[in-house]
Design a protein around this motif. Structure first.
Motif: not given
Length: 161
Positions: A28-30, A57-58, A78-82
């Motif tokens: 739900s968030r990158i 997006l953050s 649900k965070v996807f860290i890049v």
């Protein structure tokens, strides 16, 4: 836990991250974690255009990202860290962020890097950070797209001379 996946990708948000990974992971968030990009209005605007519709997006520097995660700000998401390089993720781990697995994706080539695999190029600082992450118990994998098999990244790192 809010962190669904963590990926190193020098391109940050692009077709693979925006479409393939985000969809596969159901995030739900990158969260782009980069100390320089977080200060650049031009870079932030480009990333906002590249993010998929319906996904938050953050774009944060390492310290702010770590503080927000530890404070539980994203616990319902649900965070996807890049991040572009492993050094920033090592800082996050050292700051107490519970990162257990890092997927190593595209790391661009430059004059100081050596190729380890297709689209994975590292320099001495990267190797040091990867070894420290491994020593801290973080599992490192290599996988360009979700349909590729997951590889253990550490044997690839042994190719660095």
């Amino acid at each position: 836990m809010a962190i669904t996946a963590v990926r190193i990708d020098g391109r940050l948000i692009h077709g693979q991250v925006a479409n393939l990974w985000t969809t596969k992971l159901g995030v739900s968030r990158i969260m782009v974690v980069d100390n320089e990009v977080s200060k650049s209005d031009v870079d932030k605007a480009a990333l906002k255009l590249a993010k998929p519709a319906g996904v938050n997006l953050s774009i944060l520097d390492e310290k702010r990202a770590a503080d927000h995660i530890k404070a539980g700000k994203y616990d319902s998401q649900k965070v996807f860290i890049v991040a572009k390089r492993p050094e920033i993720l090592l800082q996050m781990v050292d700051d107490g962020v519970p990162i257990t697995v890092i997927n190593v994706g595209n790391m661009s080539q430059n004059d100081d890097t050596q190729s380890l695999a297709n689209s994975i190029n590292v320099d001495a600082e990267d190797v040091k950070a990867f070894n420290e992450l491994n020593d801290k118990g973080v599992k490192l994998t290599a996988q360009m797209v979700p349909s590729d098999p997951v590889q253990d990244f550490m044997p690839l790192l042994k190719k660095f001379k």
